[in-house]
Write a protein that holds these residues in place. Structure first.
Motif, PDB file in Angstrom:
ATOM      1  N   GLY A   1       2.102  -9.862   6.147  1.00 25.41           N
ATOM      2  CA  GLY A   1       2.591  -9.261   5.415  1.00 25.41           C
ATOM      3  C   GLY A   1       1.822  -7.897   4.700  1.00 25.41           C
ATOM      4  N   ILE A   2       3.342  -6.827   4.095  1.00 24.33           N
ATOM      5  CA  ILE A   2       2.985  -5.450   3.363  1.00 24.33           C
ATOM      6  C   ILE A   2       3.231  -5.079   2.620  1.00 24.33           C
ATOM      7  N   TYR A   3       2.600  -4.876   1.237  1.00 23.69           N
ATOM      8  CA  TYR A   3       2.597  -4.286  -0.120  1.00 23.69           C
ATOM      9  C   TYR A   3       2.488  -2.963  -0.663  1.00 23.69           C
ATOM     10  N   GLN A   4       3.141  -2.635  -0.843  1.00 20.91           N
ATOM     11  CA  GLN A   4       3.327  -1.133  -1.604  1.00 20.91           C
ATOM     12  C   GLN A   4       3.169  -0.947  -2.743  1.00 20.91           C
TER      13      GLN A   4
ATOM     14  N   LEU B   1      -7.322  -7.737   7.679  1.00 14.34           N
ATOM     15  CA  LEU B   1      -6.742  -7.105   6.119  1.00 14.34           C
ATOM     16  C   LEU B   1      -6.866  -5.498   6.388  1.00 14.34           C
ATOM     17  N   MET B   2      -5.817  -4.276   5.863  1.00 18.29           N
ATOM     18  CA  MET B   2      -5.784  -3.481   6.278  1.00 18.29           C
ATOM     19  C   MET B   2      -5.426  -2.721   4.437  1.00 18.29           C
ATOM     20  N   GLY B   3      -5.575  -1.349   4.220  1.00 13.97           N
ATOM     21  CA  GLY B   3      -5.359  -0.978   3.589  1.00 13.97           C
ATOM     22  C   GLY B   3      -5.046   0.466   3.824  1.00 13.97           C
ATOM     23  N   ASP B   4      -3.915   1.143   2.916  1.00  9.55           N
ATOM     24  CA  ASP B   4      -3.388   2.466   3.885  1.00  9.55           C
ATOM     25  C   ASP B   4      -2.891   3.771   2.562  1.00  9.55           C
ATOM     26  N   TYR B   5      -3.460   4.320   3.310  1.00 12.28           N
ATOM     27  CA  TYR B   5      -2.770   5.411   2.273  1.00 12.28           C
ATOM     28  C   TYR B   5      -2.155   6.661   2.721  1.00 12.28           C
ATOM     29  N   SER B   6      -0.811   6.714   2.310  1.00 11.97           N
ATOM     30  CA  SER B   6       0.201   8.404   2.949  1.00 11.97           C
ATOM     31  C   SER B   6       1.055   9.570   1.965  1.00 11.97           C
ATOM     32  N   HIS B   7      -0.023  10.593   1.832  1.00 15.72           N
ATOM     33  CA  HIS B   7       0.096  11.439   1.392  1.00 15.72           C
ATOM     34  C   HIS B   7       1.816  11.430   1.537  1.00 15.72           C
ATOM     35  N   SER B   8       2.075  11.641   2.419  1.00 17.09           N
ATOM     36  CA  SER B   8       3.833  11.865   2.532  1.00 17.09           C
ATOM     37  C   SER B   8       3.976  11.254   4.294  1.00 17.09           C
TER      38      SER B   8
ATOM     39  N   ARG C   1       2.476   6.137  -2.418  1.00 19.78           N
ATOM     40  CA  ARG C   1       0.699   6.799  -1.506  1.00 19.78           C
ATOM     41  C   ARG C   1       0.769   5.433  -0.694  1.00 19.78           C
ATOM     42  N   TRP C   2       0.276   3.790  -1.518  1.00 18.26           N
ATOM     43  CA  TRP C   2      -0.673   2.740  -1.378  1.00 18.26           C
ATOM     44  C   TRP C   2       0.448   1.377  -1.136  1.00 18.26           C
ATOM     45  N   ARG C   3      -0.404   1.052  -0.082  1.00 18.50           N
ATOM     46  CA  ARG C   3      -0.224  -0.135   0.781  1.00 18.50           C
ATOM     47  C   ARG C   3      -1.667  -1.083   0.842  1.00 18.50           C
ATOM     48  N   VAL C   4      -1.570  -2.234   1.437  1.00 23.68           N
ATOM     49  CA  VAL C   4      -1.990  -3.224   1.975  1.00 23.68           C
ATOM     50  C   VAL C   4      -1.407  -4.261   2.088  1.00 23.68           C
ATOM     51  N   GLY C   5      -2.092  -4.878   3.183  1.00 18.76           N
ATOM     52  CA  GLY C   5      -1.492  -5.979   4.185  1.00 18.76           C
ATOM     53  C   GLY C   5      -2.032  -6.508   4.907  1.00 18.76           C
ATOM     54  N   LEU C   6      -1.841  -8.203   5.399  1.00 15.31           N
ATOM     55  CA  LEU C   6      -2.447  -9.247   5.333  1.00 15.31           C
ATOM     56  C   LEU C   6      -1.718 -10.310   6.552  1.00 15.31           C
ATOM     57  N   ARG C   7      -3.065 -10.001   7.616  1.00 13.56           N
ATOM     58  CA  ARG C   7      -1.983 -10.230   9.003  1.00 13.56           C
ATOM     59  C   ARG C   7      -2.472 -11.901   9.308  1.00 13.56           C
ATOM     60  N   TYR C   8      -2.502 -12.730   9.826  1.00 13.94           N
ATOM     61  CA  TYR C   8      -2.581 -13.715  10.779  1.00 13.94           C
ATOM     62  C   TYR C   8      -2.326 -14.217  12.057  1.00 13.94           C
ATOM     63  N   ASP C   9      -2.814 -14.211  13.738  1.00 17.16           N
ATOM     64  CA  ASP C   9      -2.396 -14.630  14.722  1.00 17.16           C
ATOM     65  C   ASP C   9      -3.153 -15.983  15.170  1.00 17.16           C
ATOM     66  N   ARG C  10      -2.077 -16.430  16.279  1.00 18.92           N
ATOM     67  CA  ARG C  10      -2.695 -17.718  16.663  1.00 18.92           C
ATOM     68  C   ARG C  10      -2.017 -17.358  17.908  1.00 18.92           C
TER      69      ARG C  10
ATOM     70  N   GLN D   1      -9.077  -0.665   8.234  1.00 20.15           N
ATOM     71  CA  GLN D   1      -9.090  -2.499   8.593  1.00 20.15           C
ATOM     72  C   GLN D   1     -10.167  -3.073   9.089  1.00 20.15           C
ATOM     73  N   TYR D   2      -9.600  -4.321   8.323  1.00 18.36           N
ATOM     74  CA  TYR D   2     -11.118  -5.455   8.579  1.00 18.36           C
ATOM     75  C   TYR D   2     -10.363  -6.449   9.586  1.00 18.36           C
ATOM     76  N   ALA D   3     -11.425  -7.197  10.300  1.00 21.13           N
ATOM     77  CA  ALA D   3     -10.875  -8.570  11.606  1.00 21.13           C
ATOM     78  C   ALA D   3     -11.916  -9.362  11.718  1.00 21.13           C
ATOM     79  N   ARG D   4     -11.373 -10.457  11.232  1.00 22.44           N
ATOM     80  CA  ARG D   4     -12.261 -11.726  11.608  1.00 22.44           C
ATOM     81  C   ARG D   4     -11.829 -12.291  13.140  1.00 22.44           C
ATOM     82  N   ASP D   5     -12.063 -11.846  14.323  1.00 19.32           N
ATOM     83  CA  ASP D   5     -12.164 -11.910  15.427  1.00 19.32           C
ATOM     84  C   ASP D   5     -11.817 -13.181  15.932  1.00 19.32           C
ATOM     85  N   ASP D   6     -11.310 -14.181  16.207  1.00 16.19           N
ATOM     86  CA  ASP D   6     -12.237 -15.474  16.369  1.00 16.19           C
ATOM     87  C   ASP D   6     -11.338 -15.834  17.976  1.00 16.19           C
ATOM     88  N   SER D   7     -10.406 -14.651  18.788  1.00 15.71           N
ATOM     89  CA  SER D   7     -10.174 -14.243  19.793  1.00 15.71           C
ATOM     90  C   SER D   7     -10.854 -15.289  21.169  1.00 15.71           C
TER      91      SER D   7
END
Length: 400
Positions: A309-312, A355-362, A316-325, A370-376
């Motif tokens: 899920g990505i939420y602006q 978990l990620m956060g980003d900024y787009s000036h344009s 210009r500001w967004r945060v996102g959360l992703r889960y993989d399996r 971005q931070y990931a807890r990876d249990d691959s």
């Protein structure tokens, strides 16, 4: 004093004028994507996904400061019927700069009746994310299932035919006939027609604030000598896992977007998920250069999914959360050879939360943390990545 122009000078002026006129007729869009990164990992061991033979560009990237996936793209209308594009990918790998021809295709632009044909090298339309360039992704890296099945992304040479139905709801049907030489296929079997894809996409709007799209796709290949990462034992030759046989991938993808009254500039939200399952039946050989390498029959099933899920929350500001399996169930006549080829799941189901956060000036610039807890695999990993993505020059709009 009368002005005198020699025949040679007049001819030179005529040639120059003609050249200028021709130049004006060919005015391509040229863009450059700059991708810079910093990575920090806890786990120093070699990357793996138990149960999956990794290939292509699969991996978690490099530590420290490094270049990511830079792109130089040239595109233009050829005439009133055809459009053409070429994209070169430029990246560093183990201290060496590598340049790869990522895309080189022509595409029709005026066939009418919803029909479109593309030919050359292009991103396959399997799934949802695969069609997008890496700089358009919402996270620094691809989901684990893309890494495990496609080596990040499925790109091939061939032809694609698609049709958009003349209906109120969006409906697209299409298929691809591909060479099948690049991972995850291999060998360009069947006289260079070793892989094929079928896909369908349906979607529409719900009121003024909501939009959705559902996709189904299937890819199959006759694989000949697909190679994976090599295994090396002290005092012995390197063994390269090689697979030959049939490979089928079936996927479903879903995207839902929300923006108040359709205005995404202030606030918007996107929910995106994909599921893939792969069935393979053939033989695996541990190629060590000898006349009688170790081998095993192989009946494999690998599957996986991700949801993000990505939420602006403000311009210009967004945060996102992703889960993989991921998970796999691979069988063969020699379990030791399967393990050497990376096809033993080791009783582990790879998963990761990011978990990620980003900024787009344009629309041309983006800064991302971005931070990931990876249990691959067996040892968990904490991965922190910084990224900048800058676009110099025009770039095409991204799909739904």
């Amino acid at each position: 004093m009368p002005l005198r122009i020699s025949i040679a000078s007049a001819l030179s002026l005529a040639i120059a004028s003609t050249a200028i006129a021709k130049d004006n007729l060919f005015n391509p869009d040229i863009s450059l994507i700059l991708d810079g990164r910093f990575g920090a990992f806890d786990n120093e061991s070699d990357y793996e996904l138990p149960g999956f033979m990794l290939g292509g560009e699969a991996g978690r990237g490099e530590e420290g400061f490094h270049l990511g996936h830079n792109e130089l793209a040239i595109s233009a209308n050829v005439d009133d019927l055809f459009y053409g594009k070429l994209t070169a990918a430029i990246a560093d790998h183990e201290g060496e700069t590598e340049v790869e021809l990522e895309e080189a295709f022509i595409e029709t632009s005026a066939l009418g009746n919803g029909l479109n044909i593309k030919a050359g090298r292009f991103f396959s339309s399997i799934g949802y994310l695969n069609q997008q360039h890496g700089h358009a992704w919402d996270f620094v890296d691809a989901p684990l299932i893309y890494r495990g099945l496609f080596g990040e992304q499925l790109i091939d040479d061939g032809i694609q035919v698609s049709w958009v139905a003349p209906t109120d709801i969006y409906l697209q049907l299409g298929g691809e006939l591909l060479r099948g030489e690049r991972f995850p296929a291999g060998g360009a079997s069947n006289d260079g027609k070793g892989a094929s894809t079928l896909f369908a996409k349906i979607g529409g709007d719900i009121g003024e604030s909501h939009a959705w799209q559902l996709g189904l796709s299937h890819w199959r290949a006759e694989v000949e000598d697909r190679t994976s990462g090599g295994h090396h034992h002290e005092g012995e030759a390197e063994e390269v896992p090689t697979y030959s046989g049939d490979s089928d991938v079936t996927g479903i993808d879903f995207v839902w977007k929300w923006a108040p009254l359709g205005n995404a500039s202030q606030r918007n939200f996107k929910l995106q998920g994909e599921y893939f399952i792969r069935d393979e039946d053939g033989d695996v050989i541990m190629d060590d250069g000898s006349e009688s390498p170790e081998s095993t029959t192989y009946d494999g099933e690998q599957e996986g999914w991700y949801l993000q899920g990505i939420y602006q929350f403000m311009p210009r500001w967004r945060v996102g959360l992703r889960y993989d399996r991921l998970e796999s169930d691979n069988k063969g006549s020699d379990e030791e050879v399967l393990a050497e080829a990376g096809l033993d799941n080791e009783g582990h189901k790879p998963e990761r939360i990011t978990l990620m956060g980003d900024y787009s000036h344009s629309e041309f610039s983006r800064l991302r943390l971005q931070y990931a807890r990876d249990d691959s695999y067996e040892d968990s990993d904490d991965i922190v990545m910084l990224q900048f993505v800058m676009s110099l020059g025009p770039h095409g709009a991204h799909r739904f």
